[in-house]
Design a protein around this motif. Structure first.
Motif, PDB file in Angstrom:
ATOM      1  N   ASN A 135      11.920 -37.332 -46.730  1.00  0.00           N
ATOM      2  CA  ASN A 135      12.321 -37.694 -45.864  1.00  0.00           C
ATOM      3  C   ASN A 135      11.766 -37.420 -44.151  1.00  0.00           C
ATOM      4  OD1 ASN A 135      14.209 -39.354 -47.759  1.00  0.00           O
ATOM      5  ND2 ASN A 135      15.294 -38.121 -47.348  1.00  0.00           N
ATOM      6  N   ASN A 187      11.627 -39.606 -40.769  1.00  0.00           N
ATOM      7  CA  ASN A 187      11.651 -40.325 -39.223  1.00  0.00           C
ATOM      8  C   ASN A 187      10.880 -40.195 -37.940  1.00  0.00           C
ATOM      9  OD1 ASN A 187      14.081 -41.196 -40.912  1.00  0.00           O
ATOM     10  ND2 ASN A 187      15.382 -39.730 -40.924  1.00  0.00           N
ATOM     11  N   SER A 233      11.272 -44.973 -41.193  1.00  0.00           N
ATOM     12  CA  SER A 233      11.547 -44.249 -42.199  1.00  0.00           C
ATOM     13  C   SER A 233      10.871 -44.334 -43.410  1.00  0.00           C
ATOM     14  CB  SER A 233      13.306 -44.564 -41.931  1.00  0.00           C
ATOM     15  OG  SER A 233      14.336 -44.434 -41.374  1.00  0.00           O
TER      16      SER A 233
END
Length: 218
Positions: free
Chosen positions: A90, A92, A134
């Motif tokens: 992930n 961001n 994101s």
């Protein structure tokens, strides 16, 4: 010899006793960049700004002016998790590009014929937006699944800052200046959101800014 040096300073800079005379005008520009990164590289913060300014000495060694420029801040956070045979990454990314207007007043003190130290009081105002993106990548064997989302919100930020600095005159028209860190307060107000107050006190070598100034010598 001292009289000769004093006469040279007056001739080169339009100064009296190595002071910057009332009525002197200048244009300048500063560029700043700073970067902070965690040891494992999962957090990274970058700041960039460019600020052309004009100034006018309303008194001996005392100038007022205005800066108009651009600033951006970028924060990146990356996490990696693995469960069974699936790995998920992930990322961001938060960006804050902004148009900047900064009126200021600056006081100089003489260190030598060419070197001055100054203190600058400014009221910087930012009009920008917060962009949040994101991204997620999940990998299971040869299968890759991606997902992305993004949001955007406008904001205003108004503050009061005090910056110390040095100004070195190369000749009668050109000087190099530098500031290190800042002391100040700011109010951050996102559109349709609650305002927050921030305080910054201290010298930070990672936020040094350099500028080149052109002086219209009298």
């Amino acid at each position: 010899m001292k009289k000769l040096l004093l006469a040279g300073a007056v001739a080169l800079f339009g100064l009296s006793n190595a002071q910057i005379a009332k009525g002197t005008a200048y244009i300048s520009g500063s560029v700043g960049y700073s970067q902070e990164e965690s040891n494992n590289g999962d957090l990274k913060k970058e700041n960039f700004n460019v600020l052309p300014t004009v100034g006018y000495f309303v008194g001996t060694n005392l100038a007022v002016g205005l800066g108009i420029g651009y600033q951006t801040e970028k924060n990146t956070a990356t996490t990696t998790t693995t469960f069974l045979n699936t790995t998920v990454v992930n990322e961001n990314v938060t960006k804050k590009p902004a148009f900047v207007v900064a009126p200021f007043v600056r006081k100089y003190w003489t260190l030598s014929d060419k070197l001055f130290v100054f203190g600058q009081l400014a009221v910087p105002m930012q009009f920008g937006k917060t962009e949040v993106e994101s991204n997620s990548v999940a990998t299971t064997g040869s299968t890759v699944v991606t997902n992305s989302t993004s949001t955007e919100a406008k904001y205003t930020k108004i503050g009061v800052t005090v910056k110390p600095g040095l100004d070195y005159f190369l000749n009668k028209n050109w000087s190099i200046e530098a500031t290190i860190g800042e002391f100040g307060y700011s109010n951050f107000k996102p559109k349709d959101g609650d305002a927050t107050n921030n305080y910054n006190f201290g010298l930070n070598l990672s936020s040094v800014t350099f500028g080149v100034k052109y002086v219209f010598a009298k």
